[in-house]
Write a protein that holds these residues in place. Sequence first.
Motif, PDB file in Angstrom:
ATOM      1  N   LYS A   1       0.846  -1.184   0.000  1.00 51.40           N
ATOM      2  CA  LYS A   1       0.000   0.000   0.000  1.00 51.40           C
ATOM      3  C   LYS A   1       0.884   1.238   0.000  1.00 51.40           C
ATOM      4  O   LYS A   1       1.897   1.275   0.707  1.00 51.40           O
ATOM      5  CB  LYS A   1      -0.921   0.022   1.221  1.00 51.40           C
ATOM      6  N   VAL A   2       0.499   2.229  -0.787  1.00 50.25           N
ATOM      7  CA  VAL A   2       1.201   3.509  -0.832  1.00 50.25           C
ATOM      8  C   VAL A   2       0.344   4.527  -0.071  1.00 50.25           C
ATOM      9  O   VAL A   2      -0.859   4.642  -0.329  1.00 50.25           O
ATOM     10  CB  VAL A   2       1.425   3.965  -2.283  1.00 50.25           C
ATOM     11  N   PHE A   3       0.983   5.232   0.871  1.00 53.63           N
ATOM     12  CA  PHE A   3       0.261   6.154   1.744  1.00 53.63           C
ATOM     13  C   PHE A   3       0.761   7.585   1.569  1.00 53.63           C
ATOM     14  O   PHE A   3       1.829   7.820   0.989  1.00 53.63           O
ATOM     15  CB  PHE A   3       0.469   5.775   3.215  1.00 53.63           C
ATOM     16  N   SER A   4       0.018   8.500   2.114  1.00 55.95           N
ATOM     17  CA  SER A   4       0.501   9.874   2.230  1.00 55.95           C
ATOM     18  C   SER A   4       1.454   9.963   3.413  1.00 55.95           C
ATOM     19  O   SER A   4       1.575   9.029   4.215  1.00 55.95           O
ATOM     20  CB  SER A   4      -0.670  10.839   2.397  1.00 55.95           C
ATOM     21  N   SER A   5       2.120  11.103   3.559  1.00 57.97           N
ATOM     22  CA  SER A   5       3.178  11.240   4.571  1.00 57.97           C
ATOM     23  C   SER A   5       2.655  11.307   5.998  1.00 57.97           C
ATOM     24  O   SER A   5       3.417  11.191   6.941  1.00 57.97           O
ATOM     25  CB  SER A   5       4.005  12.501   4.281  1.00 57.97           C
TER      26      SER A   5
ATOM     27  N   LEU B   1       5.171   3.785   2.358  1.00 54.79           N
ATOM     28  CA  LEU B   1       4.802   2.504   1.751  1.00 54.79           C
ATOM     29  C   LEU B   1       4.732   1.471   2.863  1.00 54.79           C
ATOM     30  O   LEU B   1       5.565   1.469   3.775  1.00 54.79           O
ATOM     31  CB  LEU B   1       5.807   2.076   0.685  1.00 54.79           C
ATOM     32  N   GLY B   2       3.734   0.587   2.786  1.00 57.24           N
ATOM     33  CA  GLY B   2       3.591  -0.393   3.853  1.00 57.24           C
ATOM     34  C   GLY B   2       3.016  -1.714   3.390  1.00 57.24           C
ATOM     35  O   GLY B   2       2.409  -1.818   2.324  1.00 57.24           O
ATOM     36  N   PHE B   3       3.234  -2.721   4.240  1.00 58.82           N
ATOM     37  CA  PHE B   3       2.634  -4.041   4.058  1.00 58.82           C
ATOM     38  C   PHE B   3       1.568  -4.191   5.142  1.00 58.82           C
ATOM     39  O   PHE B   3       1.899  -4.246   6.333  1.00 58.82           O
ATOM     40  CB  PHE B   3       3.686  -5.144   4.180  1.00 58.82           C
ATOM     41  N   ASP B   4       0.332  -4.219   4.732  1.00 58.88           N
ATOM     42  CA  ASP B   4      -0.792  -4.339   5.656  1.00 58.88           C
ATOM     43  C   ASP B   4      -1.594  -5.555   5.222  1.00 58.88           C
ATOM     44  O   ASP B   4      -2.392  -5.477   4.284  1.00 58.88           O
ATOM     45  CB  ASP B   4      -1.636  -3.059   5.620  1.00 58.88           C
ATOM     46  N   LEU B   5      -1.359  -6.702   5.880  1.00 56.42           N
ATOM     47  CA  LEU B   5      -1.824  -7.978   5.356  1.00 56.42           C
ATOM     48  C   LEU B   5      -2.474  -8.849   6.418  1.00 56.42           C
ATOM     49  O   LEU B   5      -2.267  -8.646   7.620  1.00 56.42           O
ATOM     50  CB  LEU B   5      -0.634  -8.781   4.790  1.00 56.42           C
ATOM     51  N   TRP B   6      -3.197  -9.838   5.950  1.00 58.13           N
ATOM     52  CA  TRP B   6      -3.651 -10.973   6.760  1.00 58.13           C
ATOM     53  C   TRP B   6      -3.232 -12.234   6.020  1.00 58.13           C
ATOM     54  O   TRP B   6      -3.406 -12.336   4.802  1.00 58.13           O
ATOM     55  CB  TRP B   6      -5.169 -10.963   6.928  1.00 58.13           C
ATOM     56  N   GLN B   7      -2.639 -13.202   6.753  1.00 60.70           N
ATOM     57  CA  GLN B   7      -2.253 -14.459   6.131  1.00 60.70           C
ATOM     58  C   GLN B   7      -2.636 -15.633   7.029  1.00 60.70           C
ATOM     59  O   GLN B   7      -2.377 -15.603   8.239  1.00 60.70           O
ATOM     60  CB  GLN B   7      -0.740 -14.505   5.862  1.00 60.70           C
ATOM     61  N   VAL B   8      -3.259 -16.644   6.419  1.00 54.73           N
ATOM     62  CA  VAL B   8      -3.585 -17.862   7.155  1.00 54.73           C
ATOM     63  C   VAL B   8      -2.325 -18.695   7.344  1.00 54.73           C
ATOM     64  O   VAL B   8      -2.032 -19.155   8.446  1.00 54.73           O
ATOM     65  CB  VAL B   8      -4.663 -18.669   6.404  1.00 54.73           C
ATOM     66  N   LYS B   9      -1.584 -18.898   6.254  1.00 57.10           N
ATOM     67  CA  LYS B   9      -0.338 -19.665   6.313  1.00 57.10           C
ATOM     68  C   LYS B   9       0.821 -18.727   5.993  1.00 57.10           C
ATOM     69  O   LYS B   9       0.853 -18.113   4.927  1.00 57.10           O
ATOM     70  CB  LYS B   9      -0.366 -20.819   5.319  1.00 57.10           C
ATOM     71  N   SER B  10       1.748 -18.586   6.908  1.00 55.93           N
ATOM     72  CA  SER B  10       2.846 -17.629   6.742  1.00 55.93           C
ATOM     73  C   SER B  10       3.961 -18.208   5.872  1.00 55.93           C
ATOM     74  O   SER B  10       3.991 -19.402   5.569  1.00 55.93           O
ATOM     75  CB  SER B  10       3.400 -17.235   8.106  1.00 55.93           C
ATOM     76  N   GLY B  11       4.904 -17.315   5.509  1.00 58.54           N
ATOM     77  CA  GLY B  11       6.057 -17.746   4.721  1.00 58.54           C
ATOM     78  C   GLY B  11       6.357 -16.867   3.523  1.00 58.54           C
ATOM     79  O   GLY B  11       7.338 -17.079   2.815  1.00 58.54           O
ATOM     80  N   THR B  12       5.542 -15.840   3.277  1.00 60.18           N
ATOM     81  CA  THR B  12       5.734 -14.949   2.134  1.00 60.18           C
ATOM     82  C   THR B  12       6.929 -14.028   2.355  1.00 60.18           C
ATOM     83  O   THR B  12       7.117 -13.491   3.446  1.00 60.18           O
ATOM     84  CB  THR B  12       4.473 -14.097   1.908  1.00 60.18           C
ATOM     85  N   ILE B  13       7.731 -13.842   1.314  1.00 56.31           N
ATOM     86  CA  ILE B  13       8.915 -12.979   1.384  1.00 56.31           C
ATOM     87  C   ILE B  13       8.756 -11.816   0.410  1.00 56.31           C
ATOM     88  O   ILE B  13       8.476 -12.009  -0.783  1.00 56.31           O
ATOM     89  CB  ILE B  13      10.194 -13.767   1.041  1.00 56.31           C
ATOM     90  N   PHE B  14       8.945 -10.599   0.925  1.00 53.73           N
ATOM     91  CA  PHE B  14       8.902  -9.383   0.115  1.00 53.73           C
ATOM     92  C   PHE B  14      10.312  -8.816  -0.016  1.00 53.73           C
ATOM     93  O   PHE B  14      11.103  -8.852   0.936  1.00 53.73           O
ATOM     94  CB  PHE B  14       8.002  -8.333   0.759  1.00 53.73           C
ATOM     95  N   ASP B  15      10.623  -8.264  -1.190  1.00 52.99           N
ATOM     96  CA  ASP B  15      11.974  -7.742  -1.410  1.00 52.99           C
ATOM     97  C   ASP B  15      11.946  -6.771  -2.595  1.00 52.99           C
ATOM     98  O   ASP B  15      10.948  -6.631  -3.306  1.00 52.99           O
ATOM     99  CB  ASP B  15      12.926  -8.906  -1.691  1.00 52.99           C
ATOM    100  N   ASN B  16      13.087  -6.091  -2.792  1.00 54.40           N
ATOM    101  CA  ASN B  16      13.334  -5.251  -3.970  1.00 54.40           C
ATOM    102  C   ASN B  16      12.218  -4.237  -4.224  1.00 54.40           C
ATOM    103  O   ASN B  16      11.661  -4.129  -5.317  1.00 54.40           O
ATOM    104  CB  ASN B  16      13.533  -6.120  -5.217  1.00 54.40           C
ATOM    105  N   VAL B  17      11.892  -3.477  -3.176  1.00 59.51           N
ATOM    106  CA  VAL B  17      10.824  -2.478  -3.270  1.00 59.51           C
ATOM    107  C   VAL B  17      11.376  -1.213  -3.937  1.00 59.51           C
ATOM    108  O   VAL B  17      12.454  -0.724  -3.568  1.00 59.51           O
ATOM    109  CB  VAL B  17      10.274  -2.140  -1.874  1.00 59.51           C
ATOM    110  N   LEU B  18      10.633  -0.702  -4.897  1.00 62.40           N
ATOM    111  CA  LEU B  18      11.098   0.463  -5.654  1.00 62.40           C
ATOM    112  C   LEU B  18       9.926   1.379  -5.981  1.00 62.40           C
ATOM    113  O   LEU B  18       8.873   0.922  -6.411  1.00 62.40           O
ATOM    114  CB  LEU B  18      11.761   0.001  -6.955  1.00 62.40           C
ATOM    115  N   ILE B  19      10.120   2.668  -5.774  1.00 58.88           N
ATOM    116  CA  ILE B  19       9.196   3.690  -6.268  1.00 58.88           C
ATOM    117  C   ILE B  19      10.026   4.689  -7.066  1.00 58.88           C
ATOM    118  O   ILE B  19      10.976   5.283  -6.545  1.00 58.88           O
ATOM    119  CB  ILE B  19       8.461   4.412  -5.128  1.00 58.88           C
TER     120      ILE B  19
END
Length: 406
Positions: free
Chosen positions: A110-114, A313-331
């Motif tokens: 998610k992209v947010f304001s300041s 920028l943020g990660f705002d999530l719900w997960q039943v089964k964990s293990g997801t990997i986020f990387d290489n974020v660019l704006i």
Amino acid sequence: MKAGLLFLALVGTVLCDPKVYFNEEFKDESYTDNWVESTKKGAEQGKFVWSAGKFYGDADKDKGIQTSQDARFYGLSAKFDKFSNEGKSLVVQFTVKHEQNIDCGGGYVKVFSSDLDQENMHGDSPYLIMFGPDICGPGTKKVHVIFNYKGKNLLIKKDIRCKDDVYTHLYTLVVNSDNTYVVKIDNEKVESGDLESDWDFLPPKKIKDPEAKKPEDWDDRENIDDPEDTKPEDYDKPEHIPDPEAKKPDDWDDEMDGEWEPPMIDNPEYKGEWKPKQIPNPKYKGKWVHPEIDNPEYSSDDSLYKYDDIGALGFDLWQVKSGTIFDNVLITDDEKYAEKYGTDTWGETKDPEKKMKEAQDEEESKKREEEEKKRKEEEDAKKDDDDEEEDKEEEEDEKEPDHDEL
């Protein structure tokens, strides 16, 4: 090269340089200095850990933030110098790997304001853009592209399917200043178009004329019953008739069983319900189309793409089964730069990652085969021991003297 030409070339190079507003590769654990965890959900808040996962293309380059607890909310955000994308492109890009073979959960950013309240960030926190994959069961495997416009979150009207395997994938959203957009997965375009058509930013340009009504004498029946067609005299045959071959049972007692009636069977002469044949309607005027007028509530907006304050920028999530990997974020403001950045990061490690996973799968398969072979050998050996013990018992029984012989 003359000095003037050299100066112009240098100026042109500077003007063409991409602007990178935010970049995070999670190269080391110091990333926590720039990211803030949300505590809004309390004990239900899950933890991100720094990891490359169980398989990867490069043990260092592929390290990112990984969801680590099942059935949890996740909230993590970072701020940067706020900017406006007025008059230029906005590119949001990141990689996501569902190595746990996710069953239900988000993989979007998610992209947010300041002014984002980072410690209290949650699902209802106002955002500007939501972008990325979302999976829940076999029915939901989509790429969300949601824009906030005048306080309302607008979902894309097209269905963009996301990747649902266990490998790392690159997701890219490009929003251009001409109100067009592009969605890419793994640096390949999967959807594009214009904002006004694919989201309900604005009321429709045309609406049905509220003053217009279909004339009472308007006949829109293309065909009608033939008034000259009449039902044949022999057409009225019943659908079912008494079975002519049925006979009253010999033991039937009318006083006890009532009056006997033969069972009914389908009538072979039954022709169905009669309907007159259809002929073209001589009064047919065609399908009546409700006339449209310009919508008085419609007003064009050349700035649908624009946000004046982009700052988090943020990660705002719900997960039943964990293990997801986020990387290489660019704006950034440069689609070509983002494409090259994706090639230089995700592109360099995607094939080795797959190779490592396939090797692990092969090793696991061999291990299962060996365990199955060992289990079968143990069962066969136990069966042989049982058979041998049974033979010994039979031999002992044969050696014992019969009581009659004593």
